[in-house]
Scaffold this motif. Structure first.
Motif, PDB file in Angstrom:
ATOM      1  N   PHE A 219       1.080  -1.269  -0.131  1.00  0.00           N
ATOM      2  CA  PHE A 219      -0.035   0.113   0.090  1.00  0.00           C
ATOM      3  C   PHE A 219       0.858   1.089   0.007  1.00  0.00           C
ATOM      4  N   SER A 220       0.711   2.128  -0.946  1.00  0.00           N
ATOM      5  CA  SER A 220       1.475   3.162  -1.083  1.00  0.00           C
ATOM      6  C   SER A 220       0.839   4.592  -0.020  1.00  0.00           C
ATOM      7  N   LEU A 221       1.692   4.892   0.614  1.00  0.00           N
ATOM      8  CA  LEU A 221       1.055   5.940   1.744  1.00  0.00           C
ATOM      9  C   LEU A 221       2.294   7.099   1.694  1.00  0.00           C
ATOM     10  N   MET A 222       1.457   8.316   1.573  1.00  0.00           N
ATOM     11  CA  MET A 222       2.155   9.531   2.147  1.00  0.00           C
ATOM     12  C   MET A 222       1.228  10.287   2.983  1.00  0.00           C
ATOM     13  N   PRO A 223       1.558  11.398   3.590  1.00  0.00           N
ATOM     14  CA  PRO A 223       0.723  12.259   4.657  1.00  0.00           C
ATOM     15  C   PRO A 223      -0.266  12.820   3.704  1.00  0.00           C
ATOM     16  N   ALA A 224      -1.653  12.828   4.265  1.00  0.00           N
ATOM     17  CA  ALA A 224      -2.758  13.102   3.588  1.00  0.00           C
ATOM     18  C   ALA A 224      -3.087  14.385   3.030  1.00  0.00           C
ATOM     19  N   GLU A 225      -2.452  15.354   3.566  1.00  0.00           N
ATOM     20  CA  GLU A 225      -2.508  16.621   2.810  1.00  0.00           C
ATOM     21  C   GLU A 225      -1.780  16.739   1.773  1.00  0.00           C
ATOM     22  N   THR A 226      -0.627  16.052   1.527  1.00  0.00           N
ATOM     23  CA  THR A 226       0.091  16.024   0.144  1.00  0.00           C
ATOM     24  C   THR A 226      -0.464  15.096  -0.801  1.00  0.00           C
ATOM     25  N   SER A 227      -1.210  13.970  -0.249  1.00  0.00           N
ATOM     26  CA  SER A 227      -2.125  13.086  -1.046  1.00  0.00           C
ATOM     27  C   SER A 227      -3.058  13.722  -1.914  1.00  0.00           C
ATOM     28  N   ARG A 228      -3.805  14.566  -1.217  1.00  0.00           N
ATOM     29  CA  ARG A 228      -4.894  15.305  -1.703  1.00  0.00           C
ATOM     30  C   ARG A 228      -4.581  16.040  -2.895  1.00  0.00           C
ATOM     31  N   VAL A 229      -3.231  16.689  -2.760  1.00  0.00           N
ATOM     32  CA  VAL A 229      -2.952  17.378  -4.004  1.00  0.00           C
ATOM     33  C   VAL A 229      -2.257  16.598  -5.234  1.00  0.00           C
ATOM     34  N   VAL A 230      -1.555  15.597  -5.097  1.00  0.00           N
ATOM     35  CA  VAL A 230      -0.973  14.943  -6.132  1.00  0.00           C
ATOM     36  C   VAL A 230      -1.466  13.525  -6.525  1.00  0.00           C
ATOM     37  N   ASP A 231      -2.144  12.846  -5.521  1.00  0.00           N
ATOM     38  CA  ASP A 231      -2.533  11.472  -5.738  1.00  0.00           C
ATOM     39  C   ASP A 231      -4.210  11.843  -6.277  1.00  0.00           C
ATOM     40  N   VAL A 232      -4.246  12.065  -7.556  1.00  0.00           N
ATOM     41  CA  VAL A 232      -5.485  12.612  -8.177  1.00  0.00           C
ATOM     42  C   VAL A 232      -6.258  11.123  -8.622  1.00  0.00           C
ATOM     43  N   ARG A 233      -7.583  11.049  -8.084  1.00  0.00           N
ATOM     44  CA  ARG A 233      -8.332   9.851  -8.375  1.00  0.00           C
ATOM     45  C   ARG A 233      -7.866   8.689  -7.831  1.00  0.00           C
ATOM     46  N   THR A 234      -7.559   8.817  -6.746  1.00  0.00           N
ATOM     47  CA  THR A 234      -7.140   7.429  -5.918  1.00  0.00           C
ATOM     48  C   THR A 234      -7.830   7.485  -4.622  1.00  0.00           C
ATOM     49  N   SER A 235      -7.596   6.351  -3.735  1.00  0.00           N
ATOM     50  CA  SER A 235      -8.261   6.179  -2.400  1.00  0.00           C
ATOM     51  C   SER A 235      -7.787   7.145  -1.394  1.00  0.00           C
ATOM     52  N   LYS A 236      -8.533   7.515  -0.473  1.00  0.00           N
ATOM     53  CA  LYS A 236      -7.955   8.305   0.704  1.00  0.00           C
ATOM     54  C   LYS A 236      -7.051   7.453   1.480  1.00  0.00           C
ATOM     55  N   ILE A 237      -6.206   8.375   1.885  1.00  0.00           N
ATOM     56  CA  ILE A 237      -5.079   7.752   2.696  1.00  0.00           C
ATOM     57  C   ILE A 237      -5.711   6.868   4.086  1.00  0.00           C
ATOM     58  N   ALA A 238      -6.717   7.354   4.525  1.00  0.00           N
ATOM     59  CA  ALA A 238      -7.474   6.836   5.572  1.00  0.00           C
ATOM     60  C   ALA A 238      -8.001   5.558   5.257  1.00  0.00           C
ATOM     61  N   ASP A 239      -8.591   5.487   3.904  1.00  0.00           N
ATOM     62  CA  ASP A 239      -9.200   4.240   3.376  1.00  0.00           C
ATOM     63  C   ASP A 239      -8.130   2.995   3.456  1.00  0.00           C
ATOM     64  N   ARG A 240      -7.001   3.766   2.776  1.00  0.00           N
ATOM     65  CA  ARG A 240      -5.798   2.638   2.504  1.00  0.00           C
ATOM     66  C   ARG A 240      -5.546   1.963   3.912  1.00  0.00           C
ATOM     67  N   ILE A 241      -5.059   2.843   4.975  1.00  0.00           N
ATOM     68  CA  ILE A 241      -4.630   2.468   6.162  1.00  0.00           C
ATOM     69  C   ILE A 241      -5.819   1.428   6.903  1.00  0.00           C
ATOM     70  N   ALA A 242      -6.963   1.831   6.565  1.00  0.00           N
ATOM     71  CA  ALA A 242      -8.167   1.063   7.362  1.00  0.00           C
ATOM     72  C   ALA A 242      -8.225  -0.344   6.317  1.00  0.00           C
ATOM     73  N   ALA A 243      -7.412  -0.547   5.151  1.00  0.00           N
ATOM     74  CA  ALA A 243      -7.740  -1.652   4.576  1.00  0.00           C
ATOM     75  C   ALA A 243      -6.519  -2.736   4.873  1.00  0.00           C
ATOM     76  N   ILE A 244      -5.548  -2.284   5.449  1.00  0.00           N
ATOM     77  CA  ILE A 244      -4.267  -3.196   5.810  1.00  0.00           C
ATOM     78  C   ILE A 244      -4.601  -4.498   6.336  1.00  0.00           C
ATOM     79  N   ASP A 245      -5.280  -4.237   7.615  1.00  0.00           N
ATOM     80  CA  ASP A 245      -5.630  -5.330   8.301  1.00  0.00           C
ATOM     81  C   ASP A 245      -6.545  -6.423   7.536  1.00  0.00           C
ATOM     82  N   ASP A 246      -7.479  -5.854   6.811  1.00  0.00           N
ATOM     83  CA  ASP A 246      -8.507  -6.862   5.969  1.00  0.00           C
ATOM     84  C   ASP A 246      -7.541  -7.607   4.793  1.00  0.00           C
TER      85      ASP A 246
END
Length: 367
Positions: A219-246
């Motif tokens: 799972f690719s992760l970076m701080p959420a504020e930065t992700s909102r600018v450059v990770d266009v059309r991706t899942s939110k960082i919080a959603d990626r973290i929430a999926a890891i255990d699953d």
């Protein structure tokens, strides 16, 4: 009442509706002879079909500078079907031992730092390679030739690791065809090999697969504020973290891909917050099997110029001449990387922070 499985399958459908509205399918001659191509064509029966000589040469799509204005539209509305004719596994020895032959190229997401569009010329929709049986057979034979891994390395202590998503995001590819499912099934059977791919999308349909430890999801992760600018059309960082255990519970090995690390005035404090979110949002079992790769941003002068035509806001973070230095690439293009003395210090600061915040997460490599 909706069962958990039904709910998991509904989420990807929502993602598919948001990311993909396929209206044109460019395809090579005779592509229908491949069952996988027919599956994709049946999935999008109303799409216009346009025959082209090659998936690599599509007039009006690749090399057309005017397509910058339609950057996201092309990703949403265009699909390409082709045959992967040259099959080879390339040595890597960083994120994996080998880079597997691609079963897809391009992406419906639009991360503004992605290097793949540099090669394709102002458009980067998904290309699906339909000769999946040939690719699977090649990989099975290649893994068999390797035999037992003689000694551990930073890729894996036991298995030969094959990156199956170098030029695409497998979580998105899985919404278009069954290529990813077939790859996961293959590596679940291979006794000495493991698949690996990085992703920025939470596709919970993958939880219905049976990986049996044979696939590593990074799972690719970076701080959420930065992700909102450059990770266009991706899942939110919080959603990626929430999926890891699953994904761990579903039988995947899960690692973290801290990439790209983008430096700005408050970058280290933002990473500290992100690492706390990971520690608080994952189970002890998950944290015990984590490993990470850390890759600081490399940007490109040509991509910078392209991005100015469709997403200039992201360039405020990515293009920092005050922090970066030019370096000529092997292909002759100018890349920019963080200045050498500073970057070495920043790499050390971030890896020390990871050790403090996620002490069980091994850093496989950092640069």
């Amino acid at each position: 009442m909706t069962s958990p499985t039904q709910d998991a399958r509904r989420v990807p459908a929502d993602l598919a509706d948001r990311l993909l509205d396929i209206r044109r399918i460019y395809h090579e001659p005779g592509i229908e002879r491949f069952p996988r191509a027919q599956q994709v064509l049946d999935r999008y029966p109303d799409a216009e079909r346009i025959e082209v000589p090659s998936h690599q040469a599509i007039p009006g799509l690749y090399g057309n500078e005017g397509n910058v204005e339609d950057w996201v539209r092309n990703k949403r509305e265009v699909l390409v079907l082709g045959e992967k004719k040259s099959l080879s596994a390339r040595r890597n020895e960083r994120s994996s031992d080998w880079i597997a032959p691609s079963t897809a190229n391009g992406c419906a997401m639009a991360c503004s730092y992605c290097y793949v569009p540099r090669r394709k010329g102002y458009a980067n929709p998904i290309t699906v390679f339909a000769n999946i049986e040939k690719i699977l057979g090649y990989l099975q034979r290649h893994a068999a030739r390797q035999g037992v891994k003689a000694e551990p390395n930073q890729c894996d202590p036991v298995d030969w690791v094959y990156d199956i998503g170098e030029n695409s995001d497998c979580s998105v590819d899985a919404m278009v065809s069954d290529n990813v499912r077939d790859l996961v099934d293959l590596f679940a059977r291979l006794p000495n090999a493991k698949a690996s791919f990085a992703t920025k999308l939470v596709n919970r349909a993958l939880l219905d697969y049976d990986p049996r430890g044979g696939t590593r999801v990074r799972f690719s992760l970076m701080p959420a504020e930065t992700s909102r600018v450059v990770d266009v059309r991706t899942s939110k960082i919080a959603d990626r973290i929430a999926a890891i255990d699953d994904f761990v519970e579903a039988g995947y090995e899960v690692h973290l891909n801290f990439s790209p690390v983008i430096v700005h005035e408050n970058w280290l404090a933002d990473w500290s917050e992100l690492l706390d979110q990971i520690a608080d949002g994952t189970s002890e079992r998950t944290r015990g099997q984590l490993a990470a790769e850390v890759i600081f941003l490399t940007h490109n002068e040509g991509l910078h110029d392209v991005n100015l035509g469709w997403h200039p806001t992201g360039e405020d973070l990515l293009w920092r001449p005050d922090l970066q230095q030019l370096k000529r690439s092997q292909s002759g293009q100018w890349n920019v990387r963080y200045k050498t003395p500073w970057k070495g210090r920043w790499v050390t600061e971030l890896t020390e922070l990871i050790a403090a915040k996620l002490p069980t997460c091994r850093v496989r490599y950092a640069f």
